[in-house]
Motif scaffolding. Sequence first.
Motif, mmCIF file in Angstrom:
data_model
loop_
_atom_site.group_PDB
_atom_site.id
_atom_site.type_symbol
_atom_site.label_atom_id
_atom_site.label_comp_id
_atom_site.label_asym_id
_atom_site.label_seq_id
_atom_site.Cartn_x
_atom_site.Cartn_y
_atom_site.Cartn_z
ATOM 1 N N SER A 112 55.751 -20.737 49.133
ATOM 2 C CA SER A 112 54.673 -20.609 48.162
ATOM 3 C C SER A 112 53.655 -21.727 48.341
ATOM 4 N N PRO A 113 52.357 -21.409 48.206
ATOM 5 C CA PRO A 113 51.350 -22.466 48.267
ATOM 6 C C PRO A 113 51.441 -23.420 47.089
ATOM 7 N N PHE A 114 52.007 -22.973 45.968
ATOM 8 C CA PHE A 114 52.247 -23.827 44.817
ATOM 9 C C PHE A 114 53.698 -24.295 44.822
ATOM 10 N N HIS A 115 53.975 -25.344 44.037
ATOM 11 C CA HIS A 115 55.377 -25.670 43.784
ATOM 12 C C HIS A 115 55.970 -24.502 43.009
ATOM 13 N N ALA A 116 57.070 -23.955 43.519
ATOM 14 C CA ALA A 116 57.625 -22.741 42.913
ATOM 15 C C ALA A 116 59.135 -22.757 43.003
ATOM 16 N N SER A 117 59.743 -22.184 41.998
ATOM 17 C CA SER A 117 61.185 -21.923 41.987
ATOM 18 C C SER A 117 61.396 -20.723 41.076
ATOM 19 N N ALA A 118 62.651 -20.323 40.929
ATOM 20 C CA ALA A 118 62.951 -19.138 40.125
ATOM 21 C C ALA A 118 62.561 -19.298 38.668
ATOM 22 N N THR A 119 62.370 -20.545 38.186
ATOM 23 C CA THR A 119 62.070 -20.757 36.773
ATOM 24 C C THR A 119 60.674 -21.323 36.527
ATOM 25 N N GLU A 120 59.865 -21.491 37.573
ATOM 26 C CA GLU A 120 58.586 -22.181 37.381
ATOM 27 C C GLU A 120 57.364 -21.400 37.839
ATOM 28 N N VAL A 577 36.941 3.805 57.891
ATOM 29 C CA VAL A 577 38.340 3.590 57.520
ATOM 30 C C VAL A 577 38.384 2.714 56.272
ATOM 31 N N ALA A 578 39.153 3.140 55.279
ATOM 32 C CA ALA A 578 39.175 2.458 53.990
ATOM 33 C C ALA A 578 40.192 1.322 53.980
ATOM 34 N N LEU A 579 39.850 0.259 53.281
ATOM 35 C CA LEU A 579 40.812 -0.796 52.992
ATOM 36 C C LEU A 579 41.756 -0.336 51.889
ATOM 37 N N GLU A 580 43.005 -0.757 51.984
ATOM 38 C CA GLU A 580 43.952 -0.533 50.889
ATOM 39 C C GLU A 580 43.729 -1.631 49.847
ATOM 40 N N LYS A 581 43.508 -1.233 48.587
ATOM 41 C CA LYS A 581 43.168 -2.188 47.532
ATOM 42 C C LYS A 581 44.138 -2.034 46.367
ATOM 43 N N SER A 582 44.695 -3.148 45.925
ATOM 44 C CA SER A 582 45.645 -3.089 44.813
ATOM 45 C C SER A 582 45.232 -4.049 43.710
ATOM 46 N N ASN A 583 45.396 -3.602 42.492
ATOM 47 C CA ASN A 583 45.237 -4.440 41.303
ATOM 48 C C ASN A 583 46.602 -4.552 40.652
ATOM 49 N N ASN A 584 47.036 -5.785 40.396
ATOM 50 C CA ASN A 584 48.438 -6.038 40.096
ATOM 51 C C ASN A 584 48.602 -6.907 38.863
ATOM 52 N N LEU A 585 49.637 -6.582 38.096
ATOM 53 C CA LEU A 585 49.985 -7.354 36.907
ATOM 54 C C LEU A 585 51.480 -7.626 36.920
ATOM 55 N N ASP A 586 51.849 -8.895 36.708
ATOM 56 C CA ASP A 586 53.245 -9.305 36.620
ATOM 57 C C ASP A 586 53.453 -10.106 35.352
ATOM 58 N N ILE A 587 54.505 -9.764 34.587
ATOM 59 C CA ILE A 587 54.876 -10.524 33.388
ATOM 60 C C ILE A 587 56.348 -10.902 33.517
ATOM 61 N N THR A 588 56.643 -12.190 33.317
ATOM 62 C CA THR A 588 58.004 -12.694 33.486
ATOM 63 C C THR A 588 58.395 -13.543 32.279
ATOM 64 N N LEU A 589 59.526 -13.208 31.671
ATOM 65 C CA LEU A 589 60.087 -13.991 30.563
ATOM 66 C C LEU A 589 61.401 -14.605 31.036
ATOM 67 N N ARG A 590 61.556 -15.929 30.817
ATOM 68 C CA ARG A 590 62.736 -16.619 31.313
ATOM 69 C C ARG A 590 63.371 -17.491 30.229
ATOM 70 N N LYS A 591 64.703 -17.525 30.253
ATOM 71 C CA LYS A 591 65.484 -18.532 29.538
ATOM 72 C C LYS A 591 66.412 -19.157 30.572
ATOM 73 N N PHE A 592 66.363 -20.476 30.714
ATOM 74 C CA PHE A 592 67.093 -21.102 31.808
ATOM 75 C C PHE A 592 67.892 -22.330 31.378
ATOM 76 N N SER A 593 68.152 -22.485 30.103
ATOM 77 C CA SER A 593 68.965 -23.620 29.659
ATOM 78 C C SER A 593 70.123 -23.118 28.797
ATOM 79 N N GLY A 594 71.157 -23.946 28.695
ATOM 80 C CA GLY A 594 72.317 -23.576 27.900
ATOM 81 C C GLY A 594 73.304 -22.749 28.688
ATOM 82 N N ASN A 595 74.246 -22.146 27.974
ATOM 83 C CA ASN A 595 75.302 -21.362 28.622
ATOM 84 C C ASN A 595 74.876 -19.950 28.985
#
Length: 792
Positions: A112-120, A577-595
């Motif tokens: 990733s170009p950003f600092h990234a992990s499964a929770t960030e 020849v046409a370019l393939e164009k996509s518009n994208n939405l991602d929503i992520t909810l995380r809980k990563f502390s505790g048991n």
Amino acid sequence: MFRKTMIASVVAAGLLASPLMAETISGVVTDENGQPVAGAEVTVIGENQRITTDTNGRFTVTNLNAGEAELHIEARRFGHRNFRFEVPAQGLSNISLTLLSSTIEVIDVTASPFHASATESSLPVSVLAGDALKMRQAATLGDTLKNEVGVHSNFYGNVASSPIIRGLDGPRVLITQNGLDAGDASRIGPDHSVASETSTATQIEVLRGPATLFYGSGAIGGVVNVVDERIPTDNTTRAEWMVQRESVNDEKLASGSLVSGVDNIGLYIDGFWRDNDSYRIPGFAEAQPDDDAVKGRVDNTAATAKGFTVGGSYLLDNGFVGLSYGRLDREYGIPGHAHDEHGAEEEVYADLSQNRYQLLSELNFSSGIIRAVNTKLAVTDYQHSEIEEGEIGTTFKNRSHEARVEILHRTFQDWRGGLSLHYKFSDFEALGEEAFTPPSETEMLALGWVEERHIGDWLLQLGARIERVTLKAPNVLLPELEVHGHDDAQQHEAEHGAETPQVFAVQQRFTPYSLSAGAVWDFADGYNLGLSVSHAERAPAAAELLSFGPHISTASYEIGALFVQDEHGFELNTQPVALEKSNNLDITLRKFSGNTGFVLNAFYNRIDNYYYQQNTGLFAEESHQDEPAAEHGDEHVDEHTDEMPVYLFAVADATLHGLEAQYIWQVNDPFKLTLQGDYIRARLNGGGDLPRTPPLRIAAELAYQQDAISADLRATRYFKQDKVAEMEQATAGYTLLDASVSYRFDVGLQELTLYLKGQNLTDQTARVHTSFLKDLAPLPGRSLALGVRGRF
């Protein structure tokens, strides 16, 4: 031009350096109970400092500017956290930073170009590493990753399977080795093996969703990055090795890697060898077996592979520069062929080889505007021959070179990020009687930009990229082709691609661009919400445009989007020849502390000009001449005819959306329960479904770890897939039961692990809906693998 730009970037970094820093931060890292956390890594965001806490959890960061500073803290079994401070002129001392324990294993993503992990990250990412990677590693990349959330395999008879991310594969999913394109031919056909080895990898990273900002339009569906230490960043001596034997295909595997060095030199070497027979199954390979079908085995799925890598680095006070060379040889059967004139199955196999040279460099600067310059170069020579009855039928070659320079600036107005300059060239060639795509050259030059900053509890991420893609093919063939339908009304209606073969010169230029904005909101301790919106564009691949011929691996006749069908047959398309164009939405909810912890993802992709293979309902006739008459001393020459369904690369608007979920519960010290599932819906906006869409899948895994013993039991349910494209068959559901157990012990300075793992323990007949061979090659039957691995 590009080389001059890279040199100028490095020179500029040195010219802009000036001494600015002087202050200090010191303190201690603790857990939520106030106990010190030893071995935690403390990183100064936007700078190049990384400090490890001592046995008392203490750390000291020096050479900071007075003003605002941000520290990133990470430690094993804890969630990562960021802390912001106002640093006075006299610095800060005796601060206390608290980490929250996490049931989710948090590993940084290098792709990733950003600092990234499964929770960030604002985009969902997955990392398979450590013991989990060793236990799941398989002969192919797709089969190694098939249990990751949102990732399926196109399962090509256990010999060449590739990953599918959220229903997308082929040229939409980029496969990289240490951040650069693998340089193989795996994106043009399911029978082309990915030229990366999982047994010597340290981790495999999956970016789900568009990752085009630094990786280009080939990553419109996601990125799979295979990471190893072929260019070491230190010279601490360490080694890993493993040997394994598997029952279902009599596989033998041995692999190992070593990092060492002296003074400022780091050295690396690895190697592997793998050999297996055709794999066993509980029933017949064919979904509708004939009287001559053989039960209990999928023929022609034997494989052998070997390879090695050598590399070295010169370690600097402010980074490193290193080179590596890798060699890969792989030979494997191509299952599902029975087309000789006597009805006997022909032996068809692939012979693959690759030479890969790679350069990596990271230079960090402690002062000045430019914080770091990272350079990556790769030169790859790949060849893949398909051999029938001892003779080469078709040879695929891909000679490629790639370069990327990332120039990262020091924090400015709380923003940190930088620019990337990216160049890629591919000379692809297919020669032989079943060369379904003509020789072509593809060149790409791109400029990318990314930035991120924290504002209170929010992390904002922005990015943009623009490319110039040129596709050249001087000899595009429109051959003579006879096609017909199978119903009585169509039997007499023969159509031809051309009265005589025609040759065209094709040159296409595209300017795709991508824009992305993301945010991560830490709305409570141990919880966050990620949101990502993006627009991504992709230039169609050469195979999608230029194909016109029989494709041996899919048993079909493929015709590219550059050709159109009319009442007279097929002709060259004169429309843009046409370019393939996509518009994208991602929503992520995380809980990563505790048991307990969870990660919930929802995604929506609207794709205009989606390129996909449409079954035309027609069949192409391919005439084959038997051995020449002169060799038999007579004038008679036998001919036989193969019929192949005709698939045309069509262009239409499509919508893909779905859900991904993972829930983890640390029941008590030794037991952990993981539940996960994913669902993908892929439709054409004009009506109908896209082909080979993965079915709904849920899984449960119970893991045990206490002292030296680890074990797990996993059940995965694949549901029936009846949302299928026109003329595509539904696939029945099935349940797979897997288990493993391992025992760790020390012998001298080595840590050894003896393990046993079982797959498909109930010996189910399972046909993978995403596979081109689902009616010819089900998943392997019950399998046990015994192995030992060691490290020091």
